[in-house]
Design a protein around this motif. Structure first.
Motif, short mmCIF file in Angstrom:
data_model
loop_
_atom_site.label_atom_id
_atom_site.label_comp_id
_atom_site.label_asym_id
_atom_site.label_seq_id
_atom_site.Cartn_x
_atom_site.Cartn_y
_atom_site.Cartn_z
N ALA A 295 1.15 -1.62 0.27
CA ALA A 295 0.07 0.31 -0.39
C ALA A 295 0.51 1.31 0.19
O ALA A 295 1.03 1.93 -0.77
N PHE A 296 2.00 1.59 0.68
CA PHE A 296 3.00 2.12 0.90
C PHE A 296 3.48 2.83 -0.68
O PHE A 296 3.45 3.66 -0.92
N LEU A 297 4.08 1.77 -1.03
CA LEU A 297 4.80 1.94 -2.60
C LEU A 297 3.57 2.15 -3.51
O LEU A 297 4.24 2.75 -4.81
N MET A 298 2.51 1.51 -3.66
CA MET A 298 1.40 2.13 -4.57
C MET A 298 1.26 3.88 -4.12
O MET A 298 0.74 4.65 -5.34
N VAL A 299 1.18 3.98 -3.25
CA VAL A 299 0.79 5.61 -2.92
C VAL A 299 1.43 6.56 -3.10
O VAL A 299 1.62 7.56 -3.47
N LEU A 300 2.91 6.31 -2.70
CA LEU A 300 3.57 6.88 -2.69
C LEU A 300 4.31 7.83 -4.12
O LEU A 300 4.34 8.90 -4.06
N PRO A 301 4.24 7.14 -5.20
CA PRO A 301 3.80 7.99 -6.34
C PRO A 301 2.92 8.57 -6.77
O PRO A 301 3.46 9.69 -7.63
N ILE A 302 1.72 8.39 -6.74
CA ILE A 302 0.31 9.37 -6.16
C ILE A 302 0.50 10.51 -6.03
O ILE A 302 -0.16 11.25 -6.27
N ALA A 303 0.55 10.10 -4.60
CA ALA A 303 1.14 11.56 -4.05
C ALA A 303 1.99 12.52 -4.12
O ALA A 303 1.57 13.42 -4.20
N LEU B 126 -4.54 17.80 -3.94
CA LEU B 126 -4.42 17.66 -2.75
C LEU B 126 -5.99 16.09 -2.36
O LEU B 126 -5.49 15.03 -2.58
N LEU B 127 -7.20 16.57 -2.79
CA LEU B 127 -7.98 15.49 -2.97
C LEU B 127 -8.28 14.65 -3.68
O LEU B 127 -8.73 13.65 -3.68
N SER B 128 -7.63 15.34 -5.55
CA SER B 128 -7.43 14.05 -6.51
C SER B 128 -6.63 12.92 -6.25
O SER B 128 -6.55 11.80 -6.11
N ALA B 129 -5.53 13.40 -5.55
CA ALA B 129 -4.37 12.14 -5.08
C ALA B 129 -5.30 11.68 -3.00
O ALA B 129 -4.56 10.15 -3.90
N LEU B 130 -5.91 12.17 -2.78
CA LEU B 130 -6.43 11.14 -2.01
C LEU B 130 -7.23 9.97 -2.37
O LEU B 130 -7.16 9.12 -1.85
N THR B 131 -8.27 10.52 -3.27
CA THR B 131 -9.00 9.95 -3.55
C THR B 131 -8.70 8.70 -4.61
O THR B 131 -8.83 7.23 -4.70
#
Length: 226
Positions: free
Chosen positions: A100-108, A150-155
């Motif tokens: 989960a950490f690895l997939m979220v990192l580049p999106i954020a 930020l909201l787009s990244a969170l979604t």
């Protein structure tokens, strides 16, 4: 209904019945709690690190150049490859949090960097001219401007963290997780339980997303009143 083969496709009524039966089992809540804790930990760690790296990259072009190949690689490599590689180094219990950490990192990182780089330079120059501190520039100029990013990244990140985290559990099969329940349903051809657990995952994912987005909007509301 045409095939009369519940083994291939369970009816919505049987799935709902199975889901309500799961709601009365302690093991159901234990599995949800197990996966929620680890996926949430990976999500928040990945998003926080992505935000920090985006802030550094926005200020230092060299940092952005160094991070670009890494972020492109993480986004391009299939999730299954990362899961199998991670199983060599990590225990199955830590796998979902790491994935989960690895997939979220580049999106954020990507979304927040775009927001920071698109902040009007005239406003930042004016703030520097009047010796506005970095904290006030962040609070009154950059944070309001990056809100849509930020909201787009969170979604995007919230949905991806659950997909990748549960997929990691299905492959790693840690005891007491949602992934273990999905794997057991597949092994015993219990499609009714498989669909019921899938519905539960969707519901928990949506509730988690709504809670995080609500917290961020409330925080922005307080900042705007300062």
């Amino acid at each position: 209904m045409a095939l009369h083969q519940p083994l291939l496709l369970s009816s919505p009524f049987r799935v709902a019945e199975r889901l309500f039966a799961l709601l009365g089992e302690r093991a159901f809540y234990a599995a949800l709690g197990y996966s929620l804790r680890r996926i949430a930990l990976g999500f928040f760690a990945g998003f926080l690190l992505g935000a920090l790296l985006a802030m550094l990259a926005a200020r230092l072009p060299l940092m952005e150049a160094l991070l670009r190949p890494l972020m492109v690689t993480v986004k391009s490599v299939p999730v299954a490859s990362f899961i199998i590689l991670a199983l060599i180094w990590l225990s199955a219990r830590r796998l979902s949090a790491f994935i989960a950490f690895l997939m979220v990192l580049p999106i954020a990182y990507g979304n927040l960097l775009s927001g920071l780089k698109s902040t009007p330079t005239q406003l930042l120059e004016m703030a520097r001219l009047y010796h506005v501190s970095w904290g006030r520039r962040l609070l009154y100029i950059q944070l309001p401007h990056i809100k849509p990013h930020l909201l787009s990244a969170l979604t995007l990140a919230l949905g991806m963290s659950w997909k990748a985290g549960v997929a990691a559990e299905v492959i790693g099969i840690p005891t007491g997780s949602i992934g273990e329940q999905l794997y057991q349903s597949k092994v015993y051809f219990d499609l009714t339980s498989l669909y019921a657990w899938t519905v539960a995952i969707v519901l928990v994912s949506v509730l988690f997303e709504k809670a995080v987005l609500l917290a961020v909007r409330l925080l922005y509301g307080r900042l705007e009143r300062l």
